[in-house]
Motif scaffolding. Structure first.
Motif, short mmCIF file in Angstrom:
data_model
loop_
_atom_site.label_atom_id
_atom_site.label_comp_id
_atom_site.label_asym_id
_atom_site.label_seq_id
_atom_site.Cartn_x
_atom_site.Cartn_y
_atom_site.Cartn_z
N LEU A 1 0.91 -1.21 -0.04
CA LEU A 1 -0.11 0.07 -0.01
C LEU A 1 0.69 1.05 0.00
O LEU A 1 0.78 2.22 -0.82
N THR B 1 1.33 4.30 -3.19
CA THR B 1 0.62 5.55 -3.09
C THR B 1 1.61 6.62 -2.50
O THR B 1 2.43 6.36 -1.67
N ASP C 1 0.12 9.57 -1.24
CA ASP C 1 -0.96 10.34 -0.53
C ASP C 1 -0.76 10.12 0.69
O ASP C 1 -1.27 9.25 1.45
N GLN D 1 -3.99 9.37 2.92
CA GLN D 1 -4.52 7.69 2.71
C GLN D 1 -3.65 6.74 3.52
O GLN D 1 -3.91 5.71 4.00
N ASP E 1 -4.47 7.15 7.28
CA ASP E 1 -5.63 6.43 7.43
C ASP E 1 -5.37 4.90 7.41
O ASP E 1 -5.85 4.38 8.33
N ALA E 2 -4.44 4.41 6.59
CA ALA E 2 -4.23 2.76 6.38
C ALA E 2 -3.35 2.60 7.68
O ALA E 2 -3.70 1.42 8.31
N SER F 1 -11.14 5.89 12.92
CA SER F 1 -11.30 6.76 11.86
C SER F 1 -13.06 6.88 11.26
O SER F 1 -13.36 8.10 10.71
#
Length: 236
Positions: free
Chosen positions: A148, A152, A154, A157, A160-161, A188
């Motif tokens: 992940l 990315t 970001d 993101q 959050d992950a 979250s």
């Protein structure tokens, strides 16, 4: 994202950037070698000198005196050092636009947010930059997390992950302070439910009735949860 069998190829890729006049970071989780077998700065520096015999290499870690760290970073920022072998002390406050490549050993040892901070040290100039994660861990959850991150850039993101995958105790660094891991609730997306649960807990505590028979099951569950955290601050 590679395993250690491809480290030699990765070093070749790093050397390509050095030949073009760029600089890079080589990140290790430990300062000194120990029984865990994880990469350490002091051990790794020897390997790097063998693999990059013509490169100027610096070492940076948290046990160095502030003046020593400042001197190394000054050399690196001025281009006198091509490679910096370091722990995570470089994750913030270092801005070297000419540094375009980073290799992180034992990448599984870091949270996604910390990896994102480290990766932020490169790509600060106009040159194409690359971050290489090295791990031999084949655990499905670990690989999912690192893939992940690989896929990315970001930051929202990733954060959050990180929160979802690691749990709030690990994410906020508070597991050792008595915050149990949440198995079902999601910090979250379930904040409203968690807020209500907190209000209920405060009401129960304000009444000072935890020793009542009707709360016997709750007391047992609290003991079980906090026993996992190693907390000895909860008296039930």
């Amino acid at each position: 994202l590679i395993d250690s069998k491809k480290r030699a190829r990765a070093f070749g890729f790093v050397q390509k950037h050095l030949d073009e006049g760029r600089q890079g970071y080589l990140i290790c989780p430990l300062i000194e070698e120990d029984e865990t077998g994880l990469a350490s700065v002091k051990e790794y520096a020897g390997l790097v000198k063998d693999c990059f015999p013509h490169a100027s290499v610096g070492i940076l870690h948290g046990k160095m005196k502030p003046a020593e760290k400042d001197a190394v970073m000054k050399e690196f920022s001025e281009g006198a050092l091509q490679l910096l072998v370091s722990t995570t002390v470089v994750e913030v406050g270092v801005d070297v636009p000419n540094a375009v490549i980073m290799l992180i050993e034992n990448a599984e040892r870091y949270g996604l947010s910390q990896l994102h901070q480290l990766r932020g040290r490169i790509g600060r100039g106009s040159f194409q930059s690359t971050c290489i994660l090295v791990t031999d861990i084949q655990n499905e959850d670990t690989l999912k997390r690192l893939k992940l991150f690989r896929d990315t850039s970001d930051g929202f993101q990733i954060a959050d992950a990180d929160l979802k995958l690691r749990g709030p105790g690990d994410f906020f660094g508070q597991r050792q302070h008595g915050l149990p891991q949440l198995t079902i609730a999601d910090m979250s997306s379930d904040l409203e439910v968690l807020k209500k649960a907190q209000e209920c807990a405060r009401e129960i505590m304000s009444k000072n009735v935890l020793d009542a028979e009707e709360y016997r099951g709750l007391r047992a569950e609290m003991r079980r949860l906090f026993a996992k955290t190693g907390s000895d601050n909860v008296v039930l």
